[in-house]
Design a protein around this motif. Structure first.
Motif, PDB file in Angstrom:
ATOM      1  N   GLU A   1     -85.642  35.010-126.717  1.00 51.42           N
ATOM      2  CA  GLU A   1     -86.064  34.384-125.462  1.00 51.42           C
ATOM      3  C   GLU A   1     -86.132  35.373-124.320  1.00 51.42           C
ATOM      4  O   GLU A   1     -87.092  35.398-123.565  1.00 51.42           O
ATOM      5  N   LEU A   2     -85.069  36.171-124.194  1.00 51.87           N
ATOM      6  CA  LEU A   2     -85.026  37.101-123.072  1.00 51.87           C
ATOM      7  C   LEU A   2     -86.078  38.186-123.222  1.00 51.87           C
ATOM      8  O   LEU A   2     -86.805  38.499-122.278  1.00 51.87           O
TER       9      LEU A   2
ATOM     10  N   ARG B   1     -89.438  36.852-122.394  1.00 51.99           N
ATOM     11  CA  ARG B   1     -89.597  36.597-120.968  1.00 51.99           C
ATOM     12  C   ARG B   1     -89.798  37.905-120.197  1.00 51.99           C
ATOM     13  O   ARG B   1     -90.618  38.014-119.299  1.00 51.99           O
ATOM     14  N   LEU B   2     -89.009  38.897-120.565  1.00 46.32           N
ATOM     15  CA  LEU B   2     -89.132  40.204-119.907  1.00 46.32           C
ATOM     16  C   LEU B   2     -90.525  40.787-120.143  1.00 46.32           C
ATOM     17  O   LEU B   2     -91.109  41.415-119.265  1.00 46.32           O
TER      18      LEU B   2
ATOM     19  N   ILE C   1     -77.422  34.846-119.107  1.00 45.89           N
ATOM     20  CA  ILE C   1     -78.754  35.286-118.692  1.00 45.89           C
ATOM     21  C   ILE C   1     -79.719  35.366-119.880  1.00 45.89           C
ATOM     22  O   ILE C   1     -80.938  35.338-119.714  1.00 45.89           O
ATOM     23  N   CYS C   2     -79.176  35.416-121.091  1.00 47.40           N
ATOM     24  CA  CYS C   2     -80.010  35.460-122.286  1.00 47.40           C
ATOM     25  C   CYS C   2     -80.725  34.146-122.519  1.00 47.40           C
ATOM     26  O   CYS C   2     -81.671  34.070-123.279  1.00 47.40           O
ATOM     27  N   ARG C   3     -80.197  33.097-121.928  1.00 49.22           N
ATOM     28  CA  ARG C   3     -80.753  31.765-122.141  1.00 49.22           C
ATOM     29  C   ARG C   3     -81.839  31.505-121.110  1.00 49.22           C
ATOM     30  O   ARG C   3     -81.543  31.201-119.957  1.00 49.22           O
ATOM     31  N   VAL C   4     -83.087  31.649-121.558  1.00 56.30           N
ATOM     32  CA  VAL C   4     -84.240  31.516-120.664  1.00 56.30           C
ATOM     33  C   VAL C   4     -84.879  30.144-120.798  1.00 56.30           C
ATOM     34  O   VAL C   4     -85.292  29.534-119.821  1.00 56.30           O
ATOM     35  N   GLU C   5     -84.944  29.667-122.035  1.00 58.26           N
ATOM     36  CA  GLU C   5     -85.639  28.398-122.288  1.00 58.26           C
ATOM     37  C   GLU C   5     -84.758  27.334-122.934  1.00 58.26           C
ATOM     38  O   GLU C   5     -85.057  26.153-122.834  1.00 58.26           O
ATOM     39  N   THR C   6     -83.715  27.784-123.642  1.00 62.13           N
ATOM     40  CA  THR C   6     -82.861  26.797-124.309  1.00 62.13           C
ATOM     41  C   THR C   6     -81.403  27.069-123.958  1.00 62.13           C
ATOM     42  O   THR C   6     -81.026  28.195-123.642  1.00 62.13           O
TER      43      THR C   6
ATOM     44  N   ALA D   1     -79.902  41.348-125.810  1.00 63.54           N
ATOM     45  CA  ALA D   1     -79.915  41.200-124.354  1.00 63.54           C
ATOM     46  C   ALA D   1     -79.159  42.304-123.635  1.00 63.54           C
ATOM     47  O   ALA D   1     -79.622  42.857-122.646  1.00 63.54           O
TER      48      ALA D   1
ATOM     49  N   ASP E   1     -93.125  38.838-118.090  1.00 69.32           N
ATOM     50  CA  ASP E   1     -93.065  39.189-116.669  1.00 69.32           C
ATOM     51  C   ASP E   1     -93.403  40.648-116.409  1.00 69.32           C
ATOM     52  O   ASP E   1     -93.310  41.117-115.282  1.00 69.32           O
TER      53      ASP E   1
ATOM     54  N   HIS F   1     -83.000  32.400-130.460  1.00 77.20           N
ATOM     55  CA  HIS F   1     -82.643  32.413-129.043  1.00 77.20           C
ATOM     56  C   HIS F   1     -82.555  33.817-128.491  1.00 77.20           C
ATOM     57  O   HIS F   1     -82.790  34.043-127.325  1.00 77.20           O
TER      58      HIS F   1
END
Lengths: 169, 104
Positions: free
Chosen positions: B51-52, B55-56, A128-133, B23, B59, B48
């Motif tokens: 990323e989460l 995104r959080l 779930i940590c992988r959002v874009e890559t 995460a 949103d 990386h």
């Protein structure tokens, strides 16, 4: 390792009794996963009477940010362990979610399939940590898995052969 | 405290969680419905891992800041604008997998 174990146990949480016996494979350097798995299986045994599971360790394929060339060597070393283990277990289904450990196991399973010994269905669920890559394991197994599941829509767009079910952990 | 086996109890009692962008930490707090302030330390984190958190934030589920803006953020943030983060649905995975292997 850690987060991967937590995620995969959540994925397992709604599976029926038919998914048995369960064989957990994790890295020898992983200190915490065994406890989490045992705790999960203990809880599961309260609901399902026929709970069977095993635990196996293989050498860790790769440390975080380990270089490319040395990663290939360490992964090959892990395959030396993973291959006899996979041959012995002969799984029908392999479920993995990204730690380096899954690559040698999946490669072993593919080899066994090519040799006509045992064909396993390989299902990969990206974290779930992988959002874009994608993770490195994901980039490799995108081509070698039977089903490749992502949890964010951006990844589904970038990797059209993947399956998007929304967030599942 | 150094390393506890589980922060579940502490999380349950908390009114606000301030966390790094890991995460696991973020998701644990969000699942318990706690307002979460994520502090991003770009120097420490892998790309990386951000990323989460990004995104959080995008949103509207968390408040974001970095180490130097933390105090100011805590003073001026409006937690009421945060959107709840619904839990994941492993049942969907189970349904999918049942079809894949032929248990229907």
């Amino acid at each position: 390792t850690g987060g991967h174990t937590t995620e995969i146990l959540r994925l397992l949480s709604c599976l029926s009794e038919s998914y048995s016996p369960r064989h957990y494979i994790f890295a020898d350097s992983d200190k915490m996963s065994e406890a989490k798995i045992r705790s999960f299986e203990q809880k599961r045994a309260e609901t399902f009477s026929n709970s069977q599971f095993t635990l196996d360790r293989i050498p860790r394929s790769r440390e975080v940010r380990q270089s490319w060339t040395s990663s290939v060597v360490t992964t090959l070393y892990s395959i030396l362990y993973a291959l006899p283990l996979t041959y012995r277990l002969k799984p029908d289904l392999i479920l993995c979610n990204g730690p380096g450990t899954c690559v040698p196991v999946c490669i072993s399973a593919l080899l066994l399939g090519l040799l006509g010994i045992k064909r396993a269905i390989i299902v990969y669920v990206e974290s779930i940590c992988r959002v874009e890559t994608l993770s490195l394991s994901g980039k490799i197994l995108y081509y070698f898995s039977d089903y490749f599941i992502v949890q964010w829509p951006d990844l589904k767009e970038k990797y059209p052969k993947s399956v998007y079910l929304g967030r599942i952990v | 405290f150094r390393f506890k086996d589980s922060l579940a109890e502490d999380l349950r009692r908390a009114d606000l969680v301030i966390s790094h962008a890991g995460a696991g930490s973020c998701l644990e707090a969000l699942e318990k419905g706690k307002p979460l302030v994520v502090v991003i330390n770009e120097k420490l984190m892998n790309n990386h891992q951000l990323e989460l958190a990004k995104r959080l934030h995008r949103d509207g589920h968390v408040v974001c800041c970095n180490c130097s803006t933390l105090v100011e953020t805590l003073q001026s943030m409006d937690l009421s604008t945060l959107k709840p983060f619904p839990p994941g649905q492993p049942e969907k995975f189970a349904l999918f997998l049942d079809k894949v292997v032929g248990f229907q």
